[in-house]
Write a protein that holds these residues in place. Structure first.
Motif, mmCIF file in Angstrom:
data_model
loop_
_atom_site.group_PDB
_atom_site.id
_atom_site.type_symbol
_atom_site.label_atom_id
_atom_site.label_comp_id
_atom_site.label_asym_id
_atom_site.label_seq_id
_atom_site.Cartn_x
_atom_site.Cartn_y
_atom_site.Cartn_z
ATOM 1 N N ASP A 62 0.301 -0.842 -0.531
ATOM 2 C CA ASP A 62 -0.159 0.039 -0.004
ATOM 3 C C ASP A 62 0.805 1.046 0.027
ATOM 4 O O ASP A 62 2.584 1.459 0.406
ATOM 5 C CB ASP A 62 -0.515 -0.123 0.958
ATOM 6 C CG ASP A 62 -1.874 0.858 1.537
ATOM 7 O OD1 ASP A 62 -2.221 1.565 0.117
ATOM 8 O OD2 ASP A 62 -1.842 1.361 1.910
ATOM 9 N N ARG A 63 0.735 2.189 -0.268
ATOM 10 C CA ARG A 63 1.078 3.311 -0.314
ATOM 11 C C ARG A 63 -0.410 4.974 -0.296
ATOM 12 O O ARG A 63 -1.069 4.645 -0.507
ATOM 13 C CB ARG A 63 1.539 3.665 -1.921
ATOM 14 C CG ARG A 63 2.659 3.353 -2.767
ATOM 15 C CD ARG A 63 2.673 4.057 -3.853
ATOM 16 N NE ARG A 63 3.672 3.290 -4.670
ATOM 17 C CZ ARG A 63 5.037 3.744 -4.757
ATOM 18 N NH1 ARG A 63 5.692 4.727 -3.947
ATOM 19 N NH2 ARG A 63 6.448 2.723 -4.973
ATOM 20 N N LYS A 64 0.216 5.827 0.813
ATOM 21 C CA LYS A 64 -0.179 6.925 1.515
ATOM 22 C C LYS A 64 1.074 7.579 1.316
ATOM 23 O O LYS A 64 1.769 7.856 2.189
ATOM 24 C CB LYS A 64 -0.947 6.187 3.100
ATOM 25 C CG LYS A 64 -1.571 6.904 3.198
ATOM 26 C CD LYS A 64 -2.336 6.535 4.956
ATOM 27 C CE LYS A 64 -2.627 7.174 5.921
ATOM 28 N NZ LYS A 64 -2.663 6.660 7.035
ATOM 29 N N GLU A 65 0.574 8.853 1.441
ATOM 30 C CA GLU A 65 0.748 10.640 1.254
ATOM 31 C C GLU A 65 0.424 11.464 2.467
ATOM 32 O O GLU A 65 -0.867 11.260 2.510
ATOM 33 C CB GLU A 65 1.021 10.728 -0.662
ATOM 34 C CG GLU A 65 1.767 10.387 -0.637
ATOM 35 C CD GLU A 65 2.154 11.628 -2.296
ATOM 36 O OE1 GLU A 65 1.350 12.473 -1.516
ATOM 37 O OE2 GLU A 65 2.481 10.609 -2.761
ATOM 38 N N LYS A 66 0.715 11.745 3.366
ATOM 39 C CA LYS A 66 0.345 12.511 4.370
ATOM 40 C C LYS A 66 0.937 14.138 4.177
ATOM 41 O O LYS A 66 1.739 14.490 4.166
ATOM 42 C CB LYS A 66 0.405 12.525 5.894
ATOM 43 C CG LYS A 66 0.087 12.671 6.531
ATOM 44 C CD LYS A 66 0.522 11.883 8.100
ATOM 45 C CE LYS A 66 0.004 12.954 9.507
ATOM 46 N NZ LYS A 66 -0.212 12.255 10.474
ATOM 47 N N THR A 102 4.600 17.629 2.057
ATOM 48 C CA THR A 102 3.933 15.669 2.297
ATOM 49 C C THR A 102 5.127 14.937 2.489
ATOM 50 O O THR A 102 6.103 14.502 2.505
ATOM 51 C CB THR A 102 3.409 15.500 0.559
ATOM 52 O OG1 THR A 102 4.556 15.354 -0.032
ATOM 53 C CG2 THR A 102 2.586 16.595 0.397
ATOM 54 N N ILE A 103 4.786 13.590 3.648
ATOM 55 C CA ILE A 103 5.147 12.994 3.300
ATOM 56 C C ILE A 103 4.558 11.197 3.007
ATOM 57 O O ILE A 103 3.378 11.424 3.140
ATOM 58 C CB ILE A 103 5.110 12.432 5.269
ATOM 59 C CG1 ILE A 103 5.892 13.350 5.859
ATOM 60 C CG2 ILE A 103 5.902 11.484 5.628
ATOM 61 C CD1 ILE A 103 5.954 13.950 7.055
ATOM 62 N N SER A 104 5.610 10.438 2.391
ATOM 63 C CA SER A 104 4.740 9.205 2.016
ATOM 64 C C SER A 104 5.032 7.788 2.251
ATOM 65 O O SER A 104 6.209 8.179 3.085
ATOM 66 C CB SER A 104 5.691 8.886 -0.051
ATOM 67 O OG SER A 104 7.371 9.267 0.892
ATOM 68 N N TYR A 105 4.293 7.391 2.857
ATOM 69 C CA TYR A 105 4.213 5.871 3.446
ATOM 70 C C TYR A 105 3.882 4.937 2.227
ATOM 71 O O TYR A 105 3.360 4.412 1.933
ATOM 72 C CB TYR A 105 3.325 6.091 4.570
ATOM 73 C CG TYR A 105 2.918 7.233 5.748
ATOM 74 C CD1 TYR A 105 4.317 6.895 6.477
ATOM 75 C CD2 TYR A 105 2.571 7.875 6.008
ATOM 76 C CE1 TYR A 105 4.051 7.660 7.538
ATOM 77 C CE2 TYR A 105 2.373 8.902 6.518
ATOM 78 C CZ TYR A 105 3.663 8.922 7.717
ATOM 79 O OH TYR A 105 3.450 9.956 8.455
ATOM 80 N N VAL A 106 5.188 4.276 2.471
ATOM 81 C CA VAL A 106 4.664 2.445 2.593
ATOM 82 C C VAL A 106 4.653 1.794 2.619
ATOM 83 O O VAL A 106 5.839 1.511 3.417
ATOM 84 C CB VAL A 106 6.240 2.635 0.976
ATOM 85 C CG1 VAL A 106 5.954 1.497 0.532
ATOM 86 C CG2 VAL A 106 6.442 4.290 0.195
ATOM 87 N N LYS A 107 3.753 0.512 2.520
ATOM 88 C CA LYS A 107 3.561 -0.565 3.643
ATOM 89 C C LYS A 107 4.272 -1.355 2.927
ATOM 90 O O LYS A 107 3.624 -1.859 1.561
ATOM 91 C CB LYS A 107 2.262 -0.507 4.086
ATOM 92 C CG LYS A 107 1.501 -1.403 4.627
ATOM 93 C CD LYS A 107 1.062 -2.165 4.806
ATOM 94 C CE LYS A 107 0.624 -3.399 5.735
ATOM 95 N NZ LYS A 107 -1.235 -3.488 5.830
#
Length: 151
Positions: free
Chosen positions: A135-139, A145-150
């Protein structure tokens, strides 16, 4: 001068040799023998107390096993600054529940850890490659912006 003498301006009377403050006549092998007997007595009493406390703990330490249909409470680990169940700080609950156990699942421990040997370079570093991206998500914050990668 000992710290006790510096603070209270008198010598410390230890339980090994209870003498009056003016008496200094007990010197020699008799005093040494009395002190060693007292030390052995103190060690024996401390060993007895330690054994007694260990037996109390050993009786209480048991592996917990639950069956289907049992009701259990789950422990909530307190974290500073995190609101759990609408309450923060000292009033946050330590345990939540009761929950009923619906199914007992015993996993095969052989498939839990998938071991792959690491290839280590000469400078003691290695390259870690992700297996798959789930999963990918950007805060979005105010300025960046901070990008999160699961993985």
């Amino acid at each position: 001068m000992t710290p006790f003498e510096a603070l209270y301006r008198q010598s410390c009377r230890s339980p090994l040799c209870w003498t009056e403050i003016g008496e200094r006549a007990l010197l020699g092998p008799e005093l040494l023998e009395q002190k060693t007997e007292k030390i052995q007595l103190i060690r024996a009493r401390m060993k007895a107390a330690q054994d007694r406390q260990k037996s109390y703990v050993d009786r209480r330490c048991q592996d917990l096993e639950f069956d289907v249909g049992d009701h259990v409470f789950l422990r909530v680990m307190p974290m500073r600054g995190v609101r759990r169940f609408g309450v923060s700080g000292k009033l946050s609950p330590r345990y939540v529940g009761p929950f009923e156990i619906l199914e007992r699942y015993v996993a095969d421990p052989g498939h839990i850890i998938d071991y792959h040997p690491l290839v280590v370079q000469d400078d003691a570093s290695y390259i870690e490659l992700p297996a798959s991206i789930m999963d990918r998500k950007e805060k979005v914050l105010r300025n960046h912006t901070i990008s999160y990668v699961k993985v």
